[in-house]
Design an enzyme around this catalytic site. Structure first.
Site, PDB file in Angstrom:
ATOM      1  N   THR A  31      44.405  32.958  39.611  1.00  0.00           N
ATOM      2  CA  THR A  31      44.702  33.924  38.553  1.00  0.00           C
ATOM      3  C   THR A  31      45.592  35.051  39.056  1.00  0.00           C
ATOM      4  O   THR A  31      46.540  35.461  38.377  1.00  0.00           O
ATOM      5  CB  THR A  31      43.392  34.504  37.984  1.00  0.00           C
ATOM      6  OG1 THR A  31      42.605  33.432  37.464  1.00  0.00           O
ATOM      7  CG2 THR A  31      43.676  35.493  36.870  1.00  0.00           C
ATOM      8  N   GLU A 179      27.870  37.579  32.138  1.00  0.00           N
ATOM      9  CA  GLU A 179      29.081  37.536  31.304  1.00  0.00           C
ATOM     10  C   GLU A 179      29.201  36.210  30.530  1.00  0.00           C
ATOM     11  O   GLU A 179      29.780  35.243  31.017  1.00  0.00           O
ATOM     12  CB  GLU A 179      30.338  37.735  32.157  1.00  0.00           C
ATOM     13  CG  GLU A 179      31.625  37.696  31.337  1.00  0.00           C
ATOM     14  CD  GLU A 179      32.887  37.925  32.157  1.00  0.00           C
ATOM     15  OE1 GLU A 179      33.976  37.911  31.553  1.00  0.00           O
ATOM     16  OE2 GLU A 179      32.795  38.115  33.385  1.00  0.00           O
ATOM     17  N   LYS A 221      27.920  41.670  30.024  1.00  0.00           N
ATOM     18  CA  LYS A 221      29.371  41.784  29.850  1.00  0.00           C
ATOM     19  C   LYS A 221      29.808  40.773  28.793  1.00  0.00           C
ATOM     20  O   LYS A 221      30.222  39.665  29.107  1.00  0.00           O
ATOM     21  CB  LYS A 221      30.097  41.542  31.181  1.00  0.00           C
ATOM     22  CG  LYS A 221      31.625  41.651  31.060  1.00  0.00           C
ATOM     23  CD  LYS A 221      32.328  41.572  32.411  1.00  0.00           C
ATOM     24  CE  LYS A 221      33.844  41.620  32.227  1.00  0.00           C
ATOM     25  NZ  LYS A 221      34.588  41.678  33.515  1.00  0.00           N
TER      26      LYS A 221
END
Length: 341
Positions: A31, A179, A221
């Site tokens: 990424t 998350e 999250k």
């Protein structure tokens, strides 16, 4: 976990201190390469270190940033002055954290869906990360929306893995950030996003309870409830705030000290406006703050472009986004702040 219980609670609360949020600087090698490619900078260990050094040494950002999620490589890197990044952050009063999952892979039996891997060996890795200074962690599950997705199977296996991760973190004295991200890439309406997010959060908290995770010693999250990028009918800021709060109030126990939203591909200013709108609605059972990656970093990355001479401008851009999101975390943000120096 019992020996760490109070420390977990204290760390979780510190991460959502008033007017502060979390910087997600935990981009994987793949990424961060995409991010650096976008500014024509080659991704090497040295350029990745230089970029993270730029962010972490920004003067005054610690007024608005309570913690930083690091990639494993970054946790064991040093700043330009030889100080470990974990020590550099801790000395500023910023809590070092670590991304511990190994990424989303095709789900066996439903390969168009994803399951996050990384539980094998996690207990031992958490011990190493704690020794290196990490006090919280993050594990991301991704849930895609399409006509026939997500399946109950996909939601179940990801919720189960999130809870296993959270339990292992707390055993090691590390606060888990849980998350479950419902992606915003499709053509779905905001109503469909709300329905899917509701299903996901319901299952996640069921698993967290089953696996004896201390809710007071974790953070959530989640995605905000918004229409997919390809939906022709995009919701306004107020509608997003209402839908997101309605969904969270149904599913997130009041024992959870804080919710730190992901930006999920929203533009930096829109993500800030959405967080602010929610906080302007007054106190909720949990603190509402941010754990942004791109929405904190994009202007800094564009200003830097890999040039040492551009570091002051890049740090100024990062500081501004941190300041504005800190204001949004208290419902004090105004679009006028985007024009202020």
């Amino acid at each position: 976990m019992a020996m760490y219980e109070q420390a977990l609670i204290d760390t979780a609360k510190a991460l959502v201190a008033p007017g502060k949020g979390v910087l997600a600087a935990d981009e994987s090698t793949g990424t961060i390469k995409k991010r650096l490619d976008s500014i024509n900078v080659e991704s090497t260990e040295a350029t990745r270190q230089a970029y993270r050094n730029l962010l972490f040494t920004t003067e005054g950002a610690e007024q608005f940033i309570s913690g930083v999620i690091l990639f494993e490589e970054t946790l064991f890197q040093n700043a330009d002055d030889g100080t470990s990044f974990a020590r550099l952050l801790a000395d500023k009063g910023v809590i070092p954290g670590i991304k511990v999952d190994k990424g989303a892979k095709p789900l066996a039996g439903s390969p168009e869906e994803k399951v996050t891997e990384g539980l094998d060996g996690l207990r031992d890795r958490l011990g190493e990360y704690r020794e290196a200074g990490a006090r919280f962690a993050k594990w991301r599950a991704v849930i895609d929306i399409a006509d026939d997705r997500p399946s109950d199977y996909c939601i179940h296996v990801n919720a189960h893995a999130l809870a296993r991760y959270a339990a292992l973190c707390q055993e090691a004295g590390i606060v888990p950030i849980v998350e479950p991200e419902v992606l915003m890439d499709g053509a779905n309406s905001i109503e469909r996003c709300e329905a899917v997010t509701d299903r996901v959060l319901d299952r996640v908290f069921d698993e967290l309870k089953t696996q004896r995770v201390l809710l007071e010693g974790m953070l959530l999250k989640p995605n905000m409830v918004i229409a997919g990028k390809q939906c022709p009918q995009q919701a306004g800021v107020e509608e997003v705030a209402d839908a997101t709060l309605r969904c969270l109030r149904r599913r997130v126990p009041a024992a959870v000290p804080g919710i730190v939203f992901l930006s999920g591909g929203q533009s930096d200013e829109v993500a800030t406006a959405h967080l602010d709108a929610m906080n302007k609605r007054g106190p909720q059972p949990w603190v509402l703050s941010f754990s942004y990656g791109r929405a904190l970093q994009a202007p800094a990355l564009a200003a830097w472009r890999g040039e040492p001479d551009n570091i002051p401008a890049a740090q100024q851009a990062y500081y501004k986004r941190a300041r504005n999101n800190g204001a949004a975390a208290e419902g004090r943000y105004s679009p006028d702040m985007e024009d202020a120096a």
